[in-house]
Design a protein around this motif. Structure first.
Motif, mmCIF file in Angstrom:
data_model
loop_
_atom_site.group_PDB
_atom_site.id
_atom_site.type_symbol
_atom_site.label_atom_id
_atom_site.label_comp_id
_atom_site.label_asym_id
_atom_site.label_seq_id
_atom_site.Cartn_x
_atom_site.Cartn_y
_atom_site.Cartn_z
ATOM 1 N N TYR A 1 0.959 -1.391 -0.080
ATOM 2 C CA TYR A 1 0.052 0.157 0.059
ATOM 3 C C TYR A 1 0.973 1.361 -0.189
ATOM 4 C CZ TYR A 1 0.615 -0.305 5.214
ATOM 5 O OH TYR A 1 0.942 -0.080 6.318
ATOM 6 N N LEU B 1 0.744 3.359 -3.082
ATOM 7 C CA LEU B 1 -0.701 4.361 -3.325
ATOM 8 C C LEU B 1 -0.200 5.627 -3.283
ATOM 9 C CD1 LEU B 1 -3.366 2.319 -1.187
ATOM 10 C CD2 LEU B 1 -2.956 2.191 -3.629
ATOM 11 N N PHE C 1 -2.010 9.194 -3.031
ATOM 12 C CA PHE C 1 -3.347 10.219 -2.659
ATOM 13 C C PHE C 1 -3.222 11.628 -3.234
ATOM 14 C CE2 PHE C 1 -4.310 6.349 -0.246
ATOM 15 C CZ PHE C 1 -5.592 5.976 -0.809
ATOM 16 N N GLN D 1 -11.523 1.998 2.039
ATOM 17 C CA GLN D 1 -11.198 2.871 0.993
ATOM 18 C C GLN D 1 -9.545 2.348 0.767
ATOM 19 O OE1 GLN D 1 -11.515 7.095 2.208
ATOM 20 N NE2 GLN D 1 -10.504 8.007 0.124
ATOM 21 N N ILE D 2 -8.821 2.161 1.445
ATOM 22 C CA ILE D 2 -7.430 1.718 0.959
ATOM 23 C C ILE D 2 -7.585 0.347 0.238
ATOM 24 C CG2 ILE D 2 -5.222 1.288 1.956
ATOM 25 C CD1 ILE D 2 -5.559 3.395 3.835
ATOM 26 N N ASP E 1 -9.966 -0.766 -1.257
ATOM 27 C CA ASP E 1 -10.671 -0.693 -2.773
ATOM 28 C C ASP E 1 -9.479 -0.070 -3.682
ATOM 29 O OD1 ASP E 1 -13.054 -1.546 -1.926
ATOM 30 O OD2 ASP E 1 -13.973 0.600 -1.600
ATOM 31 N N SER E 2 -8.574 1.099 -3.102
ATOM 32 C CA SER E 2 -7.510 1.163 -3.936
ATOM 33 C C SER E 2 -6.661 0.288 -4.441
ATOM 34 C CB SER E 2 -6.808 2.664 -3.158
ATOM 35 O OG SER E 2 -7.751 3.608 -3.014
ATOM 36 N N LYS F 1 -7.565 -1.879 -7.510
ATOM 37 C CA LYS F 1 -7.548 -1.448 -8.590
ATOM 38 C C LYS F 1 -6.235 -1.606 -9.525
ATOM 39 C CE LYS F 1 -11.051 2.353 -7.440
ATOM 40 N NZ LYS F 1 -11.171 3.761 -7.267
#
Length: 455
Positions: free
Chosen positions: A133, A136, A138, A152-153, A155-156, A159
């Motif tokens: 993670y 990621l 943001f 939310q993390i 779901d990211s 993707k």
């Protein structure tokens, strides 16, 4: 006869006391000489055969208030948190609420499987292929300070493509244990924090272990720091929602030892379950990784070690268990240096364990800069991964350019062999027929990996 037995006991006790005193002197000298390069302060505990033989603190707990470190002070654990998450999952497995072979989609129904089965065991063993993670991005100022809902993390992460087919390789990824904490919540219908408090902390009688909260008043909590260019600064704020089951716990060295004792007296999971957790995971091609479920399985001065380290804003941690001699080491430091790229605490912790084993520390060989400069360059084991060797202040440094290993020092054993203590591997440079450096070979866990020099 009783007098003879009493005399024997007295002699043995005296010998034991003398040995313990020698160990104390050696450890004091080692830590005092090396701590300045690692952190403002630290707490260290060493136990042998279930008995604490060394428990001390060094340096400062708070630089602004000039507070001395105390042995029972509380630090962030970082990634050592993962073993607590693993044991929570294994408890649910023993209760029949989860199977190691369950697909994670059973509990996170909208997480895409990307064409491959991803199991609970893949998450535990870092063989899922799910990216860390930390990649990621943001597009929000100071995103690391924001309390994101775990979903939310997750779901990211869903993707992003997998880095590899599940079970085909080991690749350490914090995302695995983030997902496991979320699954604990779905199965237990409790928060991750509440589940651990009732089923782990209370069961193991841990009175100084917490889920980190910046708002809560936690007695004896240590201040954390970051070191840049030899100057300390207060560690930046990080939301614990962004580390969750991968690194959000606090503890002290005494509670870490209590946790260890609870595990090995099988108060938390059965013996066969714990043994599986500390056994290297077998990959799809039959080779073994160096990770079980929440622990690395490595070697320390020629003996098997079961261990884990942690690094999180302001703090570094290390835990080493040597089952052959029943030696347990916990070391906590209140700094994460050079943006997390400084792994100097790991060699110090390893040397603490080596002395606890009654062995001498290996002295580093001095190699001429003219030889070291030949090893500088970029090396590749395959088309998608590379490592860079640099020379800084007379010492070689190695850093993965594809993630996974921050810049770490190499310690010379000879002109062409070096120890990478951060992962307990040996690096050997080899020459071609023309006398030029052609490759390096990584010797680790009984396996060799060849990396060709490309630049």
């Amino acid at each position: 006869m009783r007098k003879v037995i009493a005399i024997i006991i007295f002699i043995i006790s005296g010998c034991y006391g003398a040995i313990a005193q020698q160990l104390n002197v050696k450890l004091d000298s080692l830590i005092n000489s090396r701590l300045e390069d690692v952190a403002p302060g630290c707490a260290v505990l060493v136990a042998k055969n279930g008995r604490v033989v060394y428990k001390k603190a060094f340096g400062k707990a708070d630089l602004e208030l000039n507070v001395p470190m105390q042995p029972d002070m509380i630090f962030r654990l970082g990634s050592i948190t993962k073993q607590y998450t693993a044991i929570a999952i294994l408890q649910l497995v023993e209760q029949g609420k989860i199977s190691l072979q369950d697909s994670i989609q059973k509990f996170i129904k909208d997480f895409p499987n990307k064409g491959h089965a991803i199991t609970i065991e893949n998450l535990l063993s870092h063989t899922s292929g799910i990216v860390d993670y930390e990649v990621l991005n943001f597009p929000i100022p100071n995103a690391i300070r924001i309390d994101f809902p775990p979903k939310q993390i997750i779901d990211s992460l869903g993707k992003l493509p997998l880095d590899f087919i599940p079970s085909s390789k080991f690749q350490y990824s914090n995302s695995n244990y983030y997902l496991l904490a979320y699954i604990i919540e779905q199965v237990s219908r409790n928060s991750y924090q509440a589940y651990l408090t009732v089923n782990l902390f209370k069961q193991a009688a841990l009175q100084n272990t917490y889920y980190d909260s910046p708002e809560e008043i936690i007695p004896n909590r240590v201040s954390g720091y970051a070191k840049h260019n030899s100057k300390y600064a207060n560690a930046g704020y990080i939301s614990m929602s962004q580390v969750f089951g991968a690194g959000a716990l606090l503890s002290n060295v005494e509670d870490m030892f209590k946790w260890h004792q609870a595990l090995y007296t099988y108060k938390l999971v059965r013996k066969e379950t714990l043994e599986k957790a500390v056994t290297p995971f077998k990959l799809a091609d039959g080779t073994l990784s160096n990770y079980g479920y929440g622990w690395f399985i490595k070697s320390q001065s020629g003996e098997k070690s079961i261990e884990h380290a942690g690094g999180i804003d302001g703090f570094q941690s290390d835990e080493i268990y040597l089952p052959q001699q029943d030696i347990f080491v916990a070391a906590l430091y209140n700094s994460l240096n050079n943006g997390g790229g400084d792994m100097s605490f790991m060699p110090l912790s390893d040397d603490i364990a080596t002395l606890a084993m009654g062995k001498s520390l290996q002295k580093e060989v001095k190699v001429a800069d003219t030889i070291l400069k030949k090893y500088v360059g970029i090396y590749q084991p395959d088309a998608t991964h590379s490592a860079m060797i640099t020379l800084e202040n007379g010492q070689l440094q190695i850093e993965s350019q594809s993630g996974g290993l921050p810049k770490s020092p190499l310690y010379a054993e000879s002109d062409n062999k070096f120890l990478l203590k951060a992962v307990k591997a040996e690096i050997e440079f080899t020459l071609d027929v023309a006398g030029n450096v052609s490759q390096l070979i990584v010797h680790a866990n009984g396996q060799d990996q060849v990396c060709k020099k490309i630049k």
